[in-house]
Each structure stands twice: as C-alpha cells, then as structure tokens.
Design a protein around this motif. Structure first.
Motif, short mmCIF file in Angstrom:
data_model
loop_
_atom_site.label_atom_id
_atom_site.label_comp_id
_atom_site.label_asym_id
_atom_site.label_seq_id
_atom_site.Cartn_x
_atom_site.Cartn_y
_atom_site.Cartn_z
N UNK A 90 0.85 -1.19 0.00
CA UNK A 90 0.00 0.00 0.00
C UNK A 90 0.89 1.24 0.00
N UNK A 91 0.76 2.06 -1.04
CA UNK A 91 1.50 3.33 -1.18
C UNK A 91 3.00 3.10 -1.25
N UNK A 92 3.46 1.95 -1.74
CA UNK A 92 4.89 1.65 -1.88
C UNK A 92 5.25 1.72 -3.37
N UNK A 93 5.43 2.93 -3.86
CA UNK A 93 5.71 3.13 -5.27
C UNK A 93 7.03 2.48 -5.67
N UNK A 94 7.00 1.70 -6.74
CA UNK A 94 8.22 1.11 -7.27
C UNK A 94 8.66 -0.16 -6.58
N UNK B 176 1.24 -11.21 4.01
CA UNK B 176 2.16 -10.14 4.41
C UNK B 176 1.68 -8.84 3.76
N UNK B 177 1.46 -7.83 4.58
CA UNK B 177 0.99 -6.54 4.08
C UNK B 177 2.03 -5.47 4.41
N UNK B 178 2.39 -4.69 3.40
CA UNK B 178 3.39 -3.63 3.56
C UNK B 178 2.71 -2.28 3.30
N UNK B 179 2.82 -1.38 4.25
CA UNK B 179 2.27 -0.03 4.09
C UNK B 179 3.41 0.99 4.22
N UNK C 96 5.54 -0.06 7.51
CA UNK C 96 4.89 -0.94 8.49
C UNK C 96 4.71 -2.32 7.86
N UNK C 97 5.25 -3.34 8.56
CA UNK C 97 5.14 -4.72 8.12
C UNK C 97 4.09 -5.42 8.99
N UNK C 98 3.07 -6.00 8.35
CA UNK C 98 2.03 -6.75 9.07
C UNK C 98 1.97 -8.16 8.49
N UNK C 99 1.97 -9.16 9.38
CA UNK C 99 1.89 -10.56 8.98
C UNK C 99 0.66 -11.17 9.64
#
Length: 339
Positions: free
Chosen positions: A31-35, A64-67, A74-77
């Motif tokens: 989420x919102x991690x351009x590139x 695994x969700x990356x924001x 923020x790393x969420x598992x």
C-alpha cells in the motif's frame, strides 16, 4: 513430550504455508509503496523461509501486508488460520536497486524473532479452530530453532542503516590550549559543525567546519585571535555488541585548512600593538566515548593537533601571541543519525 507439544502448537499457530508441492507459501501486498515489487518480495521471502516452514505444517499461505510512509514502512503478517497478527515498523528503504531484498530480510527477521519466542514459551497457546495441528518430530523443532537463532544473530543490527550505511550530523563545542610549546600561548573556545558518513559499521569519513576564538590579557591590553577552518578525514567507532550496547569508543583524524587572524588591542592609543592575518592549515586527531540512543549521537573527544605557523599579534614589547603550533583540547558533540 510436553515441551515438544508446546513448540509444535506455537509453530503450528503462526507458520501458515503451502505444501511443498504448492508454489506459493507467502502472499505479499503493498500500500503506497511506489516502485516496490510485491511479487519479488514474496519470491525472496519464500526462499528465506523455506528452510524452516517446510518442516512445520501445511496450510494456506501467510499474508504479508506492507504499508509505506515517507519515513517508515509498516510490516504486518497475518496467519490465515488463527488470524493472529505480527507487526513492526522499520525505516523506509531507499529507492535503489535491491530494496526488495532489504524488505524481505526485515520480514524474515520478524519471523525468526517470533519463532524463538513461541518455541520457548512456558504455556501452550490456545489451539486454532478446527482440527489441532499435527506435532512435528523433535528433530524438526530443533532444526527450526537453530535456523531462527542463526537468522536473528545475523540480521540483528538495529542502529546500522541498510547494508550498514548511516549518515550523522553533529554540532560541537569545546576549548583548546593553543601554542603550548611557546610563550605565546592562547586559550581559545571552539565551535564546529561535523558530518559523518559510515560506509561500514565501524569505518567512515568525516567533514567539518570549525571556528576558534581566544584571547590573552597583557598588562597594557589584550591579544585576540580567531581562525576559521574546514577539512575532512577518516572516522572510526567500536561497540562491544552492536545489537545491544549504547556506549562505545571512537575517534577521527582530520586535515583542514583555513584563515586566521591575531591582533593586539591596546588600552590606550599610545601603546604599540600589531595584528596580522593570513592562511593556515592544521592536522588533528581525537578519541573518546560514543553514545548511541536510537538516532541520538553524543561524543566526548580529547584532541591533539598541530597548526602551521599562523599570524601573530602583540601588545607593547611582550612576546608575540599566536594560534599556531601544538594544541590540545576537549570537544563535546551532539547530533543525530539522518538515516
């Protein structure tokens, strides 16, 4: 058998992967991690975790969700069986080649720390809904523990930036005794701005700009000196345990050049005085304790240096005063890590 059962339940509740025949063990979304390629992060993470997860259980893949935010990620598992969740914030990775591997290593480190905690817990967690997981063989549990411990030890360097790089900016203040080997000694105050870049955890480069101002009182007036210098050199630092220690030791060696002026200020116009200004250069070395607390940096350095023969000044017929020659001082620096 009780410790093995506890370890099996803990590992079974958290490690949800596909069977060995399934190509997908981890599903990554961003989420919102351009590139940032979520597919590449998932592929690398799948490789990092394969040594342990294939020994533990079968089930749906980990989610695994990356924001991404400007300064952090923020790393969420999420375990799709128990819906338990792990989360950690890390500094945002730089927009450069290979950052998917940096993110994958950070996620695998989070897994490793969680595995160790769950394997050593004294109380078994509540079993997930449905059929209880099958307890792994004791050799599998031992293998998982060894791999998790090795990965945690290898990756645990919280104060070092990506690949060990770090940038620091510090303001310093202190004092110096100038021209110690002559009768023209001067006491001087010192202000400086320094910048350090660490291309290895213990070796880096330093650049600084400094300003010295001092004076000495004579019977019929004062002699005042000032110097502005800029230069650079090498810096080093050492801590006994980089993962835990907040206090270490370090130092630097700097070569600088600049401008200096020394002038006499008589109390009365009739008293003879003189002043001269010109270019100068110096070499300095310092060593002292280094305090790291999060991004905060604090240094105390004892310094020794030599300035080339700088301009001199005098009042009446006394000895000429100068900033040049051997000097010794103490400087305190306070600043922080920029990255």
């Amino acid at each position: 058998m009780v410790p093995v059962s506890i370890a099996a339940m803990a590992m079974g509740g958290w490690l949800a992967i596909a069977p060995a025949t399934s190509p997908t063990r981890v599903v990554v979304s961003t989420e919102a991690c351009d590139g940032l390629s979520d597919a590449e992060v998932g592929r690398l993470l799948d490789i990092e975790l394969a040594m342990v997860t294939t020994e533990i259980r079968e089930g749906p893949p980990l989610e695994v969700r990356l924001r991404c935010e400007p300064e952090r990620m923020t790393i969420s598992v999420v375990d799709p069986l128990t819906r338990k969740r792990l989360a950690r914030d890390i500094p945002a990775p730089t927009d450069e080649l290979g950052r998917e591997r940096v993110v994958a290593l950070a996620i695998s480190q989070l897994f490793a720390a969680s595995w160790l905690e769950l394997l050593t817990t004294a109380e078994p967690p509540e079993p997930p809904p449905g059929d209880p997981p099958t307890a792994p063989d004791p050799p599998a549990v031992d293998a998982a523990r060894r791999v998790a411990q090795a990965r945690t030890d290898r990756n645990a360097e919280p104060d070092a930036g990506p690949q060990g790089r770090e940038l620091e900016l510090l303001l310093g203040a202190g004092g110096r005794g100038r021209a110690l080997e002559s009768s023209g000694r001067l006491a001087a105050a010192r202000l400086e701005l320094s910048f350090r870049g660490w291309f290895r955890p213990s070796i880096g480069v330093v650049g600084l700009v400094g300003y010295d101002i001092g004076q000495r009182t004579r019977r019929l007036g004062q002699v005042r000196g000032q110097a502005v210098t800029a230069g650079g050199g090498l810096a080093w630092a050492w801590r006994p345990d980089r993962a835990r220690a907040r206090v270490g030791v370090g130092g630097q060696v700097v070569v600088a050049g600049g401008w200096a002026r020394v002038r006499g200020v008589p109390r009365e116009p009739a008293v003879p005085a003189g002043s001269v200004s010109g270019l100068t250069a110096e070499v300095a070395a310092g060593v002292g304790p280094r305090v790291h607390y999060g991004r905060l940096r604090f240094d105390i350095d004892g310094e020794l240096g030599l300035m080339s023969q700088s301009p001199t000044g005098r009042v009446e017929d006394g000895p000429a005063m100068t900033l040049g020659g051997l000097w010794m001082g103490l400087v305190l620096r306070l600043g922080g890590a920029l990255r």
